[in-house]
Design a protein around this motif. Sequence first.
Motif, PDB file in Angstrom:
ATOM      1  N   LYS A   1      -6.623  -0.450 -17.488  1.00 31.15           N
ATOM      2  CA  LYS A   1      -7.461   0.607 -17.060  1.00 31.15           C
ATOM      3  C   LYS A   1      -6.321   1.657 -16.878  1.00 31.15           C
ATOM      4  N   GLN A   2      -6.696   2.834 -17.157  1.00 25.82           N
ATOM      5  CA  GLN A   2      -5.771   4.117 -17.007  1.00 25.82           C
ATOM      6  C   GLN A   2      -6.299   4.658 -15.552  1.00 25.82           C
ATOM      7  N   MET A   3      -5.255   5.350 -14.794  1.00 25.03           N
ATOM      8  CA  MET A   3      -5.623   5.585 -13.395  1.00 25.03           C
ATOM      9  C   MET A   3      -4.962   6.996 -13.540  1.00 25.03           C
ATOM     10  N   THR A   4      -5.791   7.754 -12.807  1.00 24.13           N
ATOM     11  CA  THR A   4      -5.124   9.211 -12.658  1.00 24.13           C
ATOM     12  C   THR A   4      -4.536   9.410 -11.251  1.00 24.13           C
ATOM     13  N   SER A   5      -3.121   9.596 -11.223  1.00 25.57           N
ATOM     14  CA  SER A   5      -2.338   9.385  -9.755  1.00 25.57           C
ATOM     15  C   SER A   5      -2.846  10.675  -8.910  1.00 25.57           C
ATOM     16  N   SER A   6      -3.415  11.622  -9.452  1.00 22.69           N
ATOM     17  CA  SER A   6      -3.771  12.778  -8.562  1.00 22.69           C
ATOM     18  C   SER A   6      -5.083  12.516  -7.685  1.00 22.69           C
ATOM     19  N   ASN A   7      -5.802  11.343  -8.140  1.00 23.91           N
ATOM     20  CA  ASN A   7      -6.710  10.870  -7.357  1.00 23.91           C
ATOM     21  C   ASN A   7      -6.181   9.686  -6.319  1.00 23.91           C
ATOM     22  N   ILE A   8      -5.854  10.253  -5.379  1.00 23.00           N
ATOM     23  CA  ILE A   8      -5.219   9.241  -4.345  1.00 23.00           C
ATOM     24  C   ILE A   8      -6.160   8.139  -3.887  1.00 23.00           C
ATOM     25  N   LYS A   9      -7.473   8.655  -3.617  1.00 16.97           N
ATOM     26  CA  LYS A   9      -8.547   7.878  -3.057  1.00 16.97           C
ATOM     27  C   LYS A   9      -8.757   6.509  -4.103  1.00 16.97           C
ATOM     28  N   SER A  10      -8.674   7.082  -5.336  1.00 17.81           N
ATOM     29  CA  SER A  10      -8.886   5.994  -6.381  1.00 17.81           C
ATOM     30  C   SER A  10      -7.630   4.893  -6.562  1.00 17.81           C
TER      31      SER A  10
ATOM     32  N   ILE B   1      -0.931  -5.622 -12.203  1.00 20.54           N
ATOM     33  CA  ILE B   1       0.198  -4.678 -12.252  1.00 20.54           C
ATOM     34  C   ILE B   1      -0.145  -3.313 -12.308  1.00 20.54           C
ATOM     35  N   ILE B   2       0.528  -2.550 -11.358  1.00 15.99           N
ATOM     36  CA  ILE B   2       0.529  -0.983 -11.553  1.00 15.99           C
ATOM     37  C   ILE B   2       1.519  -0.477 -12.071  1.00 15.99           C
ATOM     38  N   THR B   3       1.578   0.161 -12.915  1.00 17.50           N
ATOM     39  CA  THR B   3       2.658   0.350 -13.568  1.00 17.50           C
ATOM     40  C   THR B   3       2.571   1.828 -14.211  1.00 17.50           C
ATOM     41  N   ASN B   4       3.599   2.647 -14.616  1.00 23.03           N
ATOM     42  CA  ASN B   4       3.706   3.999 -15.297  1.00 23.03           C
ATOM     43  C   ASN B   4       3.798   4.218 -16.671  1.00 23.03           C
TER      44      ASN B   4
ATOM     45  N   ARG C   1       0.819  -1.183   0.067  1.00 26.09           N
ATOM     46  CA  ARG C   1       0.123  -0.063  -0.202  1.00 26.09           C
ATOM     47  C   ARG C   1       0.816   1.237   0.199  1.00 26.09           C
ATOM     48  N   LYS C   2       2.017   1.197   0.888  1.00 24.62           N
ATOM     49  CA  LYS C   2       2.719   2.381   0.945  1.00 24.62           C
ATOM     50  C   LYS C   2       3.548   2.583  -0.315  1.00 24.62           C
ATOM     51  N   LYS C   3       4.181   1.619  -0.978  1.00 24.75           N
ATOM     52  CA  LYS C   3       4.946   1.662  -1.975  1.00 24.75           C
ATOM     53  C   LYS C   3       4.164   2.070  -3.286  1.00 24.75           C
ATOM     54  N   ILE C   4       2.981   1.611  -3.374  1.00 27.17           N
ATOM     55  CA  ILE C   4       1.970   2.124  -4.596  1.00 27.17           C
ATOM     56  C   ILE C   4       1.558   3.551  -4.411  1.00 27.17           C
ATOM     57  N   THR C   5       1.259   3.969  -3.441  1.00 23.90           N
ATOM     58  CA  THR C   5       0.864   5.390  -2.910  1.00 23.90           C
ATOM     59  C   THR C   5       2.062   6.224  -3.402  1.00 23.90           C
ATOM     60  N   CYS C   6       3.288   6.064  -3.001  1.00 21.12           N
ATOM     61  CA  CYS C   6       4.566   6.759  -3.167  1.00 21.12           C
ATOM     62  C   CYS C   6       4.734   6.684  -4.624  1.00 21.12           C
ATOM     63  N   PHE C   7       4.453   5.534  -5.269  1.00 19.63           N
ATOM     64  CA  PHE C   7       4.677   5.612  -6.603  1.00 19.63           C
ATOM     65  C   PHE C   7       3.765   6.486  -7.368  1.00 19.63           C
ATOM     66  N   ALA C   8       2.554   6.363  -7.004  1.00 19.69           N
ATOM     67  CA  ALA C   8       1.586   7.212  -7.702  1.00 19.69           C
ATOM     68  C   ALA C   8       1.772   8.622  -7.650  1.00 19.69           C
ATOM     69  N   ARG C   9       2.562   9.193  -6.617  1.00 20.26           N
ATOM     70  CA  ARG C   9       3.069  10.502  -6.171  1.00 20.26           C
ATOM     71  C   ARG C   9       4.095  10.950  -7.091  1.00 20.26           C
ATOM     72  N   CYS C  10       4.772  10.155  -7.862  1.00 24.55           N
ATOM     73  CA  CYS C  10       5.935  10.450  -8.549  1.00 24.55           C
ATOM     74  C   CYS C  10       5.488  10.323  -9.948  1.00 24.55           C
ATOM     75  N   TYR C  11       4.377  10.030 -10.357  1.00 27.72           N
ATOM     76  CA  TYR C  11       3.871   9.882 -11.949  1.00 27.72           C
ATOM     77  C   TYR C  11       2.383  10.561 -12.031  1.00 27.72           C
ATOM     78  N   LYS C  12       2.238  11.309 -13.004  1.00 27.58           N
ATOM     79  CA  LYS C  12       0.973  11.879 -13.134  1.00 27.58           C
ATOM     80  C   LYS C  12      -0.235  10.679 -13.620  1.00 27.58           C
ATOM     81  N   ARG C  13       0.316   9.730 -14.306  1.00 22.90           N
ATOM     82  CA  ARG C  13      -0.538   8.877 -14.856  1.00 22.90           C
ATOM     83  C   ARG C  13      -0.060   7.352 -14.531  1.00 22.90           C
ATOM     84  N   LEU C  14      -0.924   6.519 -14.251  1.00 23.14           N
ATOM     85  CA  LEU C  14      -0.312   5.179 -14.172  1.00 23.14           C
ATOM     86  C   LEU C  14      -1.503   4.158 -14.823  1.00 23.14           C
ATOM     87  N   SER C  15      -1.178   3.226 -15.262  1.00 21.35           N
ATOM     88  CA  SER C  15      -1.996   1.995 -15.788  1.00 21.35           C
ATOM     89  C   SER C  15      -2.260   0.722 -14.525  1.00 21.35           C
TER      90      SER C  15
END
Length: 285
Positions: A178-187, A138-141, A68-82
Amino acid sequence: MIVKNTYGTSVAFTTKMFGVVPKDEFSGSALQRKKKEADKKTVKPKTKKREGDKKLHSLSNRSKQKIRKKITCFARCYKRLSFVTLTFLNKVEDEQAITILRKFLDNVKKRSTDFQYVWVVERQEKNAEFIGNVHFHIITNKYWKIEKWWNYWLDLQIKNGIKPRDENYKPTSAFDVKQMTSSNIKSIASYVTKYVTKNNAKFKCQVWNCSRRVSELYTDFYTTTEFTDQFKRLGAVLKEFEVKDHGKRPFLNIKMINLNRQTLPLYKRLDEKNKINNTSRTKTI
């Protein structure tokens, strides 16, 4: 009191109970791991395994928290994730599945720039044809060219002995993106909760892994209680509770924080630490 903070959670503890104040402000990065000299000198004797004796692996609560921690911090480094789900054409053993996944990831690395990821294994429950089959999330940039990588994933399975039920069977769901917007941390958190925290199955293979630079992300930072007082003033503490010792004395105070536009800027120091580290590591690779 010393407070260990990560996105959405702050844990205050007494140094009397847990020792000295941490030397580093940040923690949780693989860069901090140091092998002890004793580990280098000591060679553990190999134990013979009985034929058919396979160790089963599962996601411990500690691993789930780390993911959970790694994915959250990962999302904060990139604008978009898949968010990618890889499923198999037919029944597959755990060990074979993990071998095919590694080949897939190795090929993606060779053909991509700055490919970072976290993957988790899960068992299928709704597919009546292959009940209990493993599949991977897989969550990836990476931005994926669906047609190209879908066909590659299917071909890779066939080359490694996973034959489809019939030659015309090419399920589009085998490679789902599925595309994910990293700015939506709750998503991001909802995906993690759904596919990681409820995963209690056992496997004959590795249950999760991440790319090197994701493992090097810092996930926590230490402060005094003045930091968490800010959340109280903002009315952002969703839940607060204490953990007591055997003598009924509280030694941990845990606060669950609402992540929103007001509170996220308070984690700026962790964002900046990871972005600096991410940039410097990119230049050296």
